[in-house]
Enzyme design. Sequence first.
Site, short mmCIF file in Angstrom:
data_model
loop_
_atom_site.label_atom_id
_atom_site.label_comp_id
_atom_site.label_asym_id
_atom_site.label_seq_id
_atom_site.Cartn_x
_atom_site.Cartn_y
_atom_site.Cartn_z
N HIS A 192 45.26 6.74 46.78
CA HIS A 192 45.56 8.03 46.15
C HIS A 192 44.32 8.68 45.52
CE1 HIS A 192 49.83 8.68 46.39
NE2 HIS A 192 50.18 7.61 45.72
N GLU B 153 52.13 10.66 49.14
CA GLU B 153 52.82 9.37 49.14
C GLU B 153 52.88 8.70 50.50
OE1 GLU B 153 53.07 7.86 46.62
OE2 GLU B 153 53.07 9.39 45.06
N ALA C 235 53.43 2.14 39.14
CA ALA C 235 52.02 2.42 38.88
C ALA C 235 51.78 3.90 39.12
CB ALA C 235 51.15 1.59 39.82
N HIS D 268 47.52 0.86 47.55
CA HIS D 268 48.25 2.15 47.54
C HIS D 268 47.64 3.10 46.50
CE1 HIS D 268 52.12 4.56 47.69
NE2 HIS D 268 51.61 4.96 46.54
N GLU D 269 47.49 2.63 45.27
CA GLU D 269 47.05 3.54 44.20
C GLU D 269 45.59 3.97 44.39
OE1 GLU D 269 49.27 4.76 42.32
OE2 GLU D 269 50.82 3.31 42.86
ZN ZN Z 1 52.00 6.67 45.38
#
Ligand code: ZN
Length: 882
Positions: free
Chosen positions: A328, A347, A290, A324-325
Amino acid sequence: MSMPLPRLAAALAAALTCLPALAGAPFDFDAAPGRLPKSVVPLDYSLAVVPDIEAGTIAGTESVRLRVRAPSRTIVFNSLNERLTDVRLDGVPVSAVDSDDARQLTTVTLAQAAPAGEHTLRFSYTGKLETQPHGLFVQAYVSSDGSHGRLLSTKMESTDARRMFPCWDEPAFRSTFELTVTVPAAWATVSNMPVARRELHGGEQTTTFERSPRMPSYLIELTAGDLAAIGSRTGGTEVGIWAVRGRERDGQVALADALLILADYNEYFGYAFPLPKLDEIAIPGGFAGAMENWGAITYNDQLLLLGADSTFADRQTVFAIQAHEIAHQWNGDLVTMGWWDDLWLNESFAAWRGAAETERRNPSWKWWERQDAAREFAMRSDSRLSTHPIQQPVADELQAANAFDEITYEKGQSVLRMLESYLGPEVFREGIRRYVRARALSNATAADLWSALAAASGQDVGQLAHDWTEQPGLPLVSVAASCARGTRTITLAQRRFLLQAADHDGGHWSIPLRIRAGSEAPRAQLLSRDGEQSAGGRCSEPLSVNADAIGFYRVKYDAATLAANTRAFGTLPDGDRIALLDDSWALALAGEQSLGGYLALASAMGKDRDSRAWEQIAASLSTLEHYERGSRGHAAFAAFARSMVRPLAESLGWDPQPGETPDVARLRHTLYADLGAWDDGRVLAEARRRFARFVADRSAIRPDDQETILAIVMRSADAATFEQLHAIARAETDETAQRRDFAALMQVGDPALGEQAAQIALSDEIPPQAAAIRLRLVWLLAVRHPALGWRTFRDHADALLAPNPKYAPLITAQRTPEYFWEGAPPEEIEAWVRARLPAEMAPDIERGMETLRALRAERAALTPAADAWVTQAAWHRSGWRW
Ligand SMILES: [Zn+2]
C-alpha cells in the site's frame, strides 16, 4: 412501494448491471466525485494538537494555506464534533462559521469573496478524543505484568481524519502536513514523518514532525505512549518496529520481514520508497487489523509481534500482512484512488502484491495455493444475484466503508492475478511501473492503470478488464468434448454462474483461459465468443481449462472429460485438482451436478498430502455434517466423513515429523480438528489425554497444536473440564495464548456450558485491548449454539460492534444474516437488521439475506443427497451387489 424479496434482488442486480461505465476516464481532479467544492483547495496544513486524556478532548490550532481557484465567499471542508473559534482568512475575521455535525461539514462565510490566489485560513478548535478506534483515540491496555496503561493512536480511513482536525477529508485533496503534538514528556511519539524538533516544558513535550509530502488526509498517523522501538536500515530508509515498552524485542521477525519486503518492492515498483523512514507500530488493541498510513503503518499487536506462545500460523500472518500493508505504500499512498469507487485500486492491489511477495519469499508455504480459500470465498459471494461489481458507485464518502468487502479484496486479488498470468509477469510489472511513475504523488482511476498496462503489453487491456471489474458476477465455462481417432476437440461456451437463481441471463466476459491437456504445459486462450473450439489433447487424458486454479471462473466438463479427470485425479498437478474440487462442489451447491460427482472426486484423493485440496474436502464434509445435525442420517454421514480422512490422519500422526513442511503441518491440524468435530472416539480420547497433561504443565501441548486440541476437548467437555480451561484462560498472562483459550471455550458442546461461554465472551475477563474479539467469540459460539449465539449478539450488539466502528454497518448487514442463519427465523433477523441500518444500505442487507436463504436452501437440498450417497457407499463397501 414494496417488492417481494426475490424480485427486489433481481431489480438490484439489474440496476448494478445497467450502470454506465464508472471510470472510463483518467484521473481528473475536477471530475473526481465528492461532496466538497473544488473551488478552494488546501495546499499545506500546520496543525498543533493538545490531547487531554482525562477530559477526553482535543485543543487544536490549525493554519491551512489554500488556493482559491475562483473567487469565492464560502470555504467548505469536513469537521465532526469540532467547534472552531477565532477563524481568520489572511488575518481578517470571517463573518460566519457553521459546523454541521450531521453533514460533517463546516462552512466558513467571508465578508467579501476571496480573490483567486493563495490565502491562509487560521483557527483554533476544540474536538473530541475518541474511545473507539476512529480519529484520534485513547487505547487502554493491560500488560503481561498486570500493569495498566493508556496510549494515543489514530485510525483515519475512510473518513475519520475529520474527527481529529477540520480538513478536506476526501482522497483527491492531497496536501502537505506539518503536525505538532503535546503529550507527556516521557512518551514516544510516532507519525508519518520523522521528528523535526522536541521541546520539553514541565512534565510535557511538544513535538513537531517534518512536513510530509503531498498526501490524502486518510493516511495521517499519530501514535504516542510508553513505546520503544527496534530498528535497522535498507536502502535509504530507516525501518522501525514500535511496541509498548518491553515488547519491542518481539518485533524482530517483523523487522527482518519488513527490510526484505521493502527492498523487494523498491525493485518491483521501480520507484524507491519516497519517505525517509518507515515505522510499523504494534498497538495493543485499537482495531482488529492493520492500516497502511504512509510511513507509519499501525497493526493490532497480535499481527506484528511474535512471543513464546505464538504459532507458525501467527508467523505467517506477520509476513503476509506486512507484505500487504507495505504494498500500500505504493498502491494507495504514493498513488491514491481518486475516489472511493476505485477503492479496489488500493485493496485488490495490496492483496495481490502481498500474496505474490509472500509466495516468492516463502515457497514452502504454498501461499497462492492457500489463497484459493479466499478466491472461493469471493466466488461464493459473487455467485449471488445481489453481488456487486469490483468497481462500485460510492455516492457519498460516508458509505465508503461499505466497499471494504470480499469482492474488493479477494475477487480483486484473483482478477489481477488472472490478468498478470495472461499478460505475463514481466509485461505486467512493466505496466505497473509505468502506472506508478505516471501517477506518483497523485491520484488515479482504473483507466490510468489500464492505459499503463496497455502501453506495456500492446493489448487492449481495458476492454478485457472491464468485464471483470465493472460487471457483477462470474462466468461458468462449459466444455463439450468430441473425439476423433483418440484426439479430443473441445467446444467452449459461457454463461453467468449463480448458486441459487434459475435465471442466468446477463453478463458476458472475455475469459483468459489456461488450458492444460494431459501433462503438457498450459497454454492461454481468450474465450470471447460462444462455440469457440480448441484442441483438447488425447481423449483418455485429463483436461483442465483453469490450469493451476488461477482463473476467476467456474468450469463444467462434459461427462466423458469429467470421467477422465476423475480417473487421473491422483496424478493431477495440485492446482488442477483443487480447481476441479472447487468447481464440482460449487456445481453441486448450484444443483448443476450431483453431490455424488463431487464426493467421488474427493474419494479419489487417496493419501495425497496436498493441504489445500484436503482443506477443501474437509470443509465440504464439515458443511454436510453440519447440515445433517438433528437428522436421522447424521450418524451414518459422520461415520462416512471420518472414514474419508482417517487413513491420511493416521499416516501423519499427532506429532510433527522431522523435516516436515508447513503445508503438511497445516494438513494435520485440519484433519484432526475435523475428526474431533465428527466425534472420532480415538481422536477424542487422545486429545483428552493430552489436555490432562496440559492442565498440569502448560508446555505439554505446543502452541501450534493448542487450537486444535483444545477445541476437540471442549466439544465433549463436562463442567469440570470446561472450568479447568476457563481457569487457565483467566490466569493467562500472554494475550496470544489467552485468546486461543477463550476461542476454545466458545466451542463447548454442552448447552448449559454454552450459556457460561456466552457470559465469558461479554465479561471483563477479556482485556480492554482485546475488545474486538468479543464479536468473533460470539460468532464462534453460534456454530454450536445458533439460538444462543443469536440472542447473545442481538442483546449486546452495540457493545459487540463498538470496537469496529468503521465496519459495524457492513457487519450488521452482511455477516449477521450469514453467521446467525440458524439462530432465528429469517424474518426476525431481517427485521432486526433493517431496523438498525439506514435505507441506503438495502443492497448490503439484501446480500446478507440472500446468503441466509441460500444456506437454508442448501441444507434442504444437500441433506438427502448426502444420505443417498452414504447409503450407496455403504452398499459398495459391504460388497453387496444387486
Ligand atoms: Zn489493505
